[in-house]
Design a protein around this motif. Sequence first.
Motif, PDB file in Angstrom:
ATOM      1  N   GLU A 114       0.912  -1.023   0.037  1.00  0.00           N
ATOM      2  CA  GLU A 114       0.053  -0.116   0.135  1.00  0.00           C
ATOM      3  C   GLU A 114       1.062   1.115   0.102  1.00  0.00           C
ATOM      4  O   GLU A 114       1.861   1.344   0.640  1.00  0.00           O
ATOM      5  CB  GLU A 114      -1.054   0.005   1.219  1.00  0.00           C
ATOM      6  N   ILE A 115       0.541   1.993  -0.920  1.00  0.00           N
ATOM      7  CA  ILE A 115       1.414   3.460  -0.966  1.00  0.00           C
ATOM      8  C   ILE A 115       0.974   4.539   0.119  1.00  0.00           C
ATOM      9  O   ILE A 115      -0.150   4.790   0.033  1.00  0.00           O
ATOM     10  CB  ILE A 115       1.051   3.953  -2.693  1.00  0.00           C
ATOM     11  N   PRO A 116       1.878   4.853   0.924  1.00  0.00           N
ATOM     12  CA  PRO A 116       1.537   5.961   1.640  1.00  0.00           C
ATOM     13  C   PRO A 116       1.146   7.082   1.175  1.00  0.00           C
ATOM     14  O   PRO A 116       1.373   7.375   0.178  1.00  0.00           O
ATOM     15  CB  PRO A 116       2.908   6.282   2.699  1.00  0.00           C
ATOM     16  N   PRO A 117       0.168   7.949   1.926  1.00  0.00           N
ATOM     17  CA  PRO A 117      -0.359   9.173   1.255  1.00  0.00           C
ATOM     18  C   PRO A 117       0.979  10.177   1.323  1.00  0.00           C
ATOM     19  O   PRO A 117       1.928  10.048   1.907  1.00  0.00           O
ATOM     20  CB  PRO A 117      -1.187   9.665   2.264  1.00  0.00           C
ATOM     21  N   ILE A 118       0.659  11.284   0.296  1.00  0.00           N
ATOM     22  CA  ILE A 118       1.652  12.213   0.124  1.00  0.00           C
ATOM     23  C   ILE A 118       1.585  13.358   0.953  1.00  0.00           C
ATOM     24  O   ILE A 118       0.332  13.977   0.987  1.00  0.00           O
ATOM     25  CB  ILE A 118       1.504  12.854  -1.347  1.00  0.00           C
ATOM     26  N   ASP A 119       2.709  13.758   1.717  1.00  0.00           N
ATOM     27  CA  ASP A 119       2.430  14.965   2.762  1.00  0.00           C
ATOM     28  C   ASP A 119       2.686  16.361   2.279  1.00  0.00           C
ATOM     29  O   ASP A 119       3.651  16.285   1.425  1.00  0.00           O
ATOM     30  CB  ASP A 119       3.560  14.516   3.803  1.00  0.00           C
ATOM     31  N   LEU A 120       1.521  16.903   2.382  1.00  0.00           N
ATOM     32  CA  LEU A 120       1.271  18.126   1.609  1.00  0.00           C
ATOM     33  C   LEU A 120       1.004  19.196   2.451  1.00  0.00           C
ATOM     34  O   LEU A 120       0.193  19.295   3.357  1.00  0.00           O
ATOM     35  CB  LEU A 120       0.232  18.151   0.780  1.00  0.00           C
ATOM     36  N   VAL A 121       1.487  20.485   1.956  1.00  0.00           N
ATOM     37  CA  VAL A 121       1.184  21.778   2.707  1.00  0.00           C
ATOM     38  C   VAL A 121       0.748  22.822   1.402  1.00  0.00           C
ATOM     39  O   VAL A 121       1.216  22.792   0.545  1.00  0.00           O
ATOM     40  CB  VAL A 121       2.387  22.261   3.540  1.00  0.00           C
ATOM     41  N   ILE A 122      -0.269  23.451   1.761  1.00  0.00           N
ATOM     42  CA  ILE A 122      -0.834  24.483   0.828  1.00  0.00           C
ATOM     43  C   ILE A 122      -0.430  25.845   1.344  1.00  0.00           C
ATOM     44  O   ILE A 122      -0.684  25.944   2.814  1.00  0.00           O
ATOM     45  CB  ILE A 122      -2.432  24.389   1.001  1.00  0.00           C
TER      46      ILE A 122
END
Length: 211
Positions: free
Chosen positions: A6-14
């Motif tokens: 399972e691919i881990p989610p992409i950590d993102l800042v807006i």
Amino acid sequence: MSDSTEIPPIDLVIADKSPLVQTALASLFGDNKRFHLVAVCADGERFMEAVDRLAFTIGVIGWDMPYLHGRGVLEALRERPDGPRLVVYSGNGSVDVPRQVMNLGGAGFCSKSEPPEKLIETVLAVSEGRMMFPFIDVHRAVDDPLAGLTAREHELLASLAGGRTNAQIAADMDISLNTVKFHLKNLYSKLTVHNRAQAVACYLNARGSEG
């Protein structure tokens, strides 16, 4: 038993100056299991604070932001190879902005005129190590901040460099003082500067580099 592939989610800042855009992007990415929304910021300075305090891999930032604009963020992160990859998401109409983003080390550009799915596609591609930009004329590789200006804006900038006041410019161009102020606001935004002196310095630097 969980799936080990399972691919881990992409950590993102807006980061965006508009509360409406902040809310829309928070919903767009927050409701998508492929992403982990770490933080939402209102300007470039807050984004750089997030870079120092938080762990994330992708930043989606505006170009025209208060305190520290998109260009300033890109410049600040150029010397930080461990920093997040940046996608500029902007409504700035200058055709030169995507090229500036690329030259400054950005990983992608997406216009706010595109459907939300395009931004998702751009961020996913950037997370995989790809560059995502609209067509850019590679023959214009020199970073010219004046390239995206209209003929009227070039004329206005030359008047500023010549020391003309707003009132004098209005008389010269046969337009109202309010119209001059409107054009100046757009001009400053395109050049990512905050005042007349910075605009003139930008103009003189660009003209000096041509000689």
